[in-house]
Scaffold this motif. Structure first.
Motif, PDB file in Angstrom:
ATOM      1  N   ASN A   4       0.856  -1.171   0.000  1.00 24.76           N
ATOM      2  CA  ASN A   4       0.000   0.000   0.000  1.00 24.76           C
ATOM      3  C   ASN A   4       0.899   1.230   0.000  1.00 24.76           C
ATOM      4  N   PRO A   5       1.324   1.691  -1.191  1.00 23.38           N
ATOM      5  CA  PRO A   5       2.242   2.823  -1.255  1.00 23.38           C
ATOM      6  C   PRO A   5       1.592   4.101  -0.749  1.00 23.38           C
ATOM      7  N   SER A   6       2.408   4.970  -0.145  1.00 23.42           N
ATOM      8  CA  SER A   6       1.849   6.170   0.467  1.00 23.42           C
ATOM      9  C   SER A   6       2.195   7.449  -0.286  1.00 23.42           C
ATOM     10  N   THR A   7       3.344   7.521  -0.921  1.00 22.84           N
ATOM     11  CA  THR A   7       3.699   8.738  -1.643  1.00 22.84           C
ATOM     12  C   THR A   7       3.359   8.585  -3.121  1.00 22.84           C
ATOM     13  N   LYS A   8       3.294   9.707  -3.811  1.00 16.94           N
ATOM     14  CA  LYS A   8       3.016   9.682  -5.259  1.00 16.94           C
ATOM     15  C   LYS A   8       4.078   8.871  -5.997  1.00 16.94           C
ATOM     16  N   ASP A   9       5.353   9.078  -5.641  1.00 20.72           N
ATOM     17  CA  ASP A   9       6.433   8.320  -6.284  1.00 20.72           C
ATOM     18  C   ASP A   9       6.275   6.823  -6.044  1.00 20.72           C
ATOM     19  N   GLU A  10       5.911   6.446  -4.816  1.00 21.37           N
ATOM     20  CA  GLU A  10       5.717   5.025  -4.507  1.00 21.37           C
ATOM     21  C   GLU A  10       4.529   4.448  -5.275  1.00 21.37           C
ATOM     22  N   LYS A  11       3.452   5.231  -5.385  1.00 12.13           N
ATOM     23  CA  LYS A  11       2.285   4.779  -6.143  1.00 12.13           C
ATOM     24  C   LYS A  11       2.629   4.612  -7.613  1.00 12.13           C
ATOM     25  N   ASN A  12       3.367   5.576  -8.153  1.00 10.09           N
ATOM     26  CA  ASN A  12       3.768   5.492  -9.558  1.00 10.09           C
ATOM     27  C   ASN A  12       4.666   4.291  -9.800  1.00 10.09           C
ATOM     28  N   LEU A  13       5.623   4.064  -8.907  1.00  9.79           N
ATOM     29  CA  LEU A  13       6.505   2.899  -9.024  1.00  9.79           C
ATOM     30  C   LEU A  13       5.680   1.619  -8.990  1.00  9.79           C
ATOM     31  N   GLN A  14       4.738   1.534  -8.074  1.00  9.40           N
ATOM     32  CA  GLN A  14       3.914   0.326  -7.984  1.00  9.40           C
ATOM     33  C   GLN A  14       3.113   0.112  -9.262  1.00  9.40           C
ATOM     34  N   PRO A  43      19.334   6.628 -11.072  1.00 10.86           N
ATOM     35  CA  PRO A  43      18.468   6.451  -9.905  1.00 10.86           C
ATOM     36  C   PRO A  43      17.620   7.679  -9.576  1.00 10.86           C
ATOM     37  N   GLU A  44      17.989   8.833 -10.138  1.00  8.76           N
ATOM     38  CA  GLU A  44      17.203  10.036  -9.882  1.00  8.76           C
ATOM     39  C   GLU A  44      15.891  10.061 -10.671  1.00  8.76           C
ATOM     40  N   LEU A  45      15.748   9.189 -11.671  1.00 14.01           N
ATOM     41  CA  LEU A  45      14.512   9.150 -12.445  1.00 14.01           C
ATOM     42  C   LEU A  45      13.407   8.482 -11.649  1.00 14.01           C
ATOM     43  N   LYS A  46      12.212   8.996 -11.850  1.00 12.86           N
ATOM     44  CA  LYS A  46      11.029   8.492 -11.158  1.00 12.86           C
ATOM     45  C   LYS A  46      10.160   7.731 -12.158  1.00 12.86           C
ATOM     46  N   PRO A  47       9.892   6.448 -11.907  1.00  7.36           N
ATOM     47  CA  PRO A  47       9.032   5.680 -12.808  1.00  7.36           C
ATOM     48  C   PRO A  47       7.577   6.127 -12.710  1.00  7.36           C
ATOM     49  N   ARG A  48       6.887   6.035 -13.836  1.00  7.71           N
ATOM     50  CA  ARG A  48       5.436   6.242 -13.855  1.00  7.71           C
ATOM     51  C   ARG A  48       4.889   5.685 -15.164  1.00  7.71           C
ATOM     52  N   ILE A  49       3.604   5.497 -15.215  1.00  5.61           N
ATOM     53  CA  ILE A  49       2.980   5.007 -16.446  1.00  5.61           C
ATOM     54  C   ILE A  49       2.853   6.176 -17.415  1.00  5.61           C
ATOM     55  N   TRP A  50       3.260   5.932 -18.651  1.00  2.82           N
ATOM     56  CA  TRP A  50       3.237   6.949 -19.702  1.00  2.82           C
ATOM     57  C   TRP A  50       2.655   6.302 -20.945  1.00  2.82           C
ATOM     58  N   TYR A  51       1.540   6.808 -21.417  1.00  2.00           N
ATOM     59  CA  TYR A  51       0.828   6.207 -22.548  1.00  2.00           C
ATOM     60  C   TYR A  51       0.638   4.708 -22.344  1.00  2.00           C
ATOM     61  N   GLY A  52       0.347   4.316 -21.117  1.00  2.00           N
ATOM     62  CA  GLY A  52       0.061   2.925 -20.812  1.00  2.00           C
ATOM     63  C   GLY A  52       1.272   2.033 -20.605  1.00  2.00           C
ATOM     64  N   MET A  53       2.462   2.583 -20.679  1.00  2.00           N
ATOM     65  CA  MET A  53       3.684   1.788 -20.533  1.00  2.00           C
ATOM     66  C   MET A  53       4.639   2.457 -19.547  1.00  2.00           C
ATOM     67  N   PRO A  54       5.647   1.725 -19.063  1.00  2.00           N
ATOM     68  CA  PRO A  54       6.603   2.313 -18.123  1.00  2.00           C
ATOM     69  C   PRO A  54       7.384   3.472 -18.730  1.00  2.00           C
ATOM     70  N   GLY A  55       7.418   4.586 -17.999  1.00  2.00           N
ATOM     71  CA  GLY A  55       8.191   5.751 -18.386  1.00  2.00           C
ATOM     72  C   GLY A  55       8.956   6.261 -17.175  1.00  2.00           C
ATOM     73  N   TYR A  56       9.975   7.079 -17.429  1.00  2.00           N
ATOM     74  CA  TYR A  56      10.858   7.550 -16.363  1.00  2.00           C
ATOM     75  C   TYR A  56      11.135   9.033 -16.562  1.00  2.00           C
ATOM     76  N   ALA A  57      10.906   9.810 -15.497  1.00  2.00           N
ATOM     77  CA  ALA A  57      11.053  11.266 -15.554  1.00  2.00           C
ATOM     78  C   ALA A  57      11.826  11.740 -14.328  1.00  2.00           C
ATOM     79  N   LYS A  58      12.226  13.007 -14.355  1.00  2.00           N
ATOM     80  CA  LYS A  58      12.969  13.557 -13.218  1.00  2.00           C
ATOM     81  C   LYS A  58      12.093  13.763 -11.995  1.00  2.00           C
ATOM     82  N   SER A  59      10.788  13.920 -12.205  1.00  2.00           N
ATOM     83  CA  SER A  59       9.852  14.032 -11.087  1.00  2.00           C
ATOM     84  C   SER A  59       8.494  13.533 -11.558  1.00  2.00           C
ATOM     85  N   ALA A  60       7.580  13.388 -10.615  1.00  2.00           N
ATOM     86  CA  ALA A  60       6.243  12.891 -10.942  1.00  2.00           C
ATOM     87  C   ALA A  60       5.494  13.826 -11.888  1.00  2.00           C
ATOM     88  N   SER A  61       5.884  15.103 -11.916  1.00  2.00           N
ATOM     89  CA  SER A  61       5.163  16.062 -12.753  1.00  2.00           C
ATOM     90  C   SER A  61       5.975  16.562 -13.949  1.00  2.00           C
TER      91      SER A  61
END
Length: 121
Positions: A4-14, A43-61
């Motif tokens: 149960n991730p608590s931060t936005k970064d943790e939710k995005n990673l999950q 390691p500074e990149l933050k994973p998140r879903i991008w167009y339905g697939m894994p993407g990596y950015a410098k921050s969640a926004s």
């Protein structure tokens, strides 16, 4: 096991990890490894879903710089938000931005890490 991730970064990673787990069994291990190579290279990149697939950015926004996906082939790509440069030589002004792969070996992992590091510089 789901957490149960608590931060936005943790939710995005999950979400990214969950997406990888839904991929065909034949490529799931390769895609897990691709995620590991990308996060180890930058390691500074933050994973998140991008167009339905894994993407990596410098921050969640911030814009995604690196992504991978599985269509007919597996693809590693860098977005137009990364610092693209013309390849030069026989490729002239073409800017390399996507690579297809079927598997990962040591040489390919090294090249992926180079590509990822160049996308964040």
């Amino acid at each position: 096991m789901a957490t149960n991730p608590s931060t936005k970064d943790e939710k995005n990673l999950q979400q990214v990890l969950d997406k990888i787990e839904t991929m065909d069994e034949s490529v799931r291990g390769i895609m897990r490894r691709m995620h590991e190579v990308i996060t180890a290279a930058a390691p500074e990149l933050k994973p998140r879903i991008w167009y339905g697939m894994p993407g990596y950015a410098k921050s969640a926004s911030s814009p995604v710089l690196v992504f991978f996906r599985k269509d007919e082939l597996m693809t590693l790509g860098i977005s137009e938000k990364a610092p693209l440069k013309p390849a030069g030589d026989h490729d002239g002004l073409l800017m390399p931005a996507a690579w297809y792969f079927e598997d990962l070996d040591e040489a390919t992992e090294r090249r992926v890490a180079e590509i990822v590091r160049s996308a964040v510089s």
